[in-house]
Design a protein around this motif. Structure first.
Motif, PDB file in Angstrom:
ATOM      1  N   LYS A   1      23.580  87.702  28.027  1.00 61.67           N
ATOM      2  CA  LYS A   1      24.832  87.729  27.269  1.00 61.67           C
ATOM      3  C   LYS A   1      25.548  86.385  27.327  1.00 61.67           C
TER       4      LYS A   1
ATOM      5  N   GLY B   1      34.784  88.753  19.786  1.00 62.51           N
ATOM      6  CA  GLY B   1      34.399  90.107  20.141  1.00 62.51           C
ATOM      7  C   GLY B   1      33.439  90.153  21.312  1.00 62.51           C
ATOM      8  N   MET B   2      32.485  89.215  21.336  1.00 60.76           N
ATOM      9  CA  MET B   2      31.512  89.164  22.425  1.00 60.76           C
ATOM     10  C   MET B   2      32.195  88.836  23.750  1.00 60.76           C
TER      11      MET B   2
ATOM     12  N   PHE C   1      35.384  89.293  24.532  1.00 59.40           N
ATOM     13  CA  PHE C   1      36.241  90.424  24.905  1.00 59.40           C
ATOM     14  C   PHE C   1      35.411  91.532  25.547  1.00 59.40           C
ATOM     15  N   SER C   2      34.281  91.851  24.944  1.00 62.09           N
ATOM     16  CA  SER C   2      33.415  92.910  25.451  1.00 62.09           C
ATOM     17  C   SER C   2      32.936  92.611  26.866  1.00 62.09           C
ATOM     18  N   LEU C   3      32.532  91.352  27.095  1.00 62.76           N
ATOM     19  CA  LEU C   3      32.037  90.972  28.420  1.00 62.76           C
ATOM     20  C   LEU C   3      33.168  90.961  29.446  1.00 62.76           C
ATOM     21  N   SER C   4      34.362  90.575  29.014  1.00 60.43           N
ATOM     22  CA  SER C   4      35.510  90.525  29.923  1.00 60.43           C
ATOM     23  C   SER C   4      35.857  91.905  30.486  1.00 60.43           C
ATOM     24  N   GLN C   5      35.585  92.947  29.699  1.00 59.48           N
ATOM     25  CA  GLN C   5      35.870  94.310  30.148  1.00 59.48           C
ATOM     26  C   GLN C   5      34.907  94.774  31.237  1.00 59.48           C
ATOM     27  N   LYS C   6      33.809  94.042  31.419  1.00 61.38           N
ATOM     28  CA  LYS C   6      32.776  94.449  32.368  1.00 61.38           C
ATOM     29  C   LYS C   6      32.759  93.595  33.637  1.00 61.38           C
TER      30      LYS C   6
END
Length: 220
Positions: free
Chosen positions: A52, A151-152, A154-159
């Protein structure tokens, strides 16, 4: 093309589980990503997360290349036509080459400099045409890819918490955990910065597009 920095190696001692005293640990200095510079990432030794980070770096670094192209084209257009900005550039082209029919054609995010007749075009006018084509391509990429990158990231930041736990689970050596989690922290800070810079690139590209639309008399 992404720059992939593998600055961490697995420990030679699989039983390395004794932590250093916290009192002697020195906080790691993170080099913050600069505008216009390529994003270098570090491995966290978990394939799905490393993949990622690589994907984000490749997308961002492509933006950097197109941002560099955008700035180069604007600068060279002004240099070739002795102008100060895009509007005055087109005005000077129309004035200097009045024996040609000069038009700005715009379709969606694509634009180009039309010249008629298209035979025996002066060298500097041809150069301006090529620079406009390059500028159009760079502008389109910067506007089109910013949302995807945001978007990518943001998505990774949530994990982040999940990634930290997974790193520790798959890398039991204490020193490995320290180094790889530090790599994760550095990656997260830099992709957050990349997201911010990506927005700035998109804003500059949108400004170019608005100027072109104004010159062409097209509403966007």
């Amino acid at each position: 093309m992404s720059v992939f920095c593998c600055c961490v190696q697995a420990s030679d001692n699989e039983d390395e589980t004794v932590p250093f005293s916290k009192s002697v640990q020195v906080p790691k200095q993170v080099k913050v990503l600069d505008k216009g510079k390529k994003l270098a990432i570090k491995i966290v030794n978990v394939k799905e997360f490393d993949d990622k980070f690589v994907e984000i770096a490749e997308l961002y670094n492509n933006q950097v290349e197109n941002y560099t192209t955008l700035k180069k084209c604007l600068s060279q257009l002004n240099e070739v036509n002795d102008s100060d900005n895009l509007t005055s550039c087109i005005e000077k082209i129309e004035e200097k080459y009045s024996n040609y029919n000069i038009q700005i054609q715009m379709k969606g995010y694509n634009f180009n400099l039309l010249v008629e007749p298209n035979e025996d075009i002066p060298e500097k006018l041809q150069q301006s045409q090529e620079l406009m084509k390059e500028l159009s391509r760079a502008t389109k990429v910067l506007i089109g890819s910013q949302t995807k990158l945001g978007g990518m990231v943001f998505s990774l930041s949530q994990k982040k918490e999940e990634m930290t736990e997974k790193i520790k689970e798959l890398n039991p050596g204490y020193l490995d955990q320290i180094r790889l989690v530090e790599n994760l922290e550095e990656n997260m800070k830099n992709i957050d910065k990349a997201k911010q810079l990506s927005t700035e690139y998109e804003e500059e590209a949108s400004e170019v597009l608005r100027n072109i639309a104004h010159i062409a008399g097209v509403a966007i």
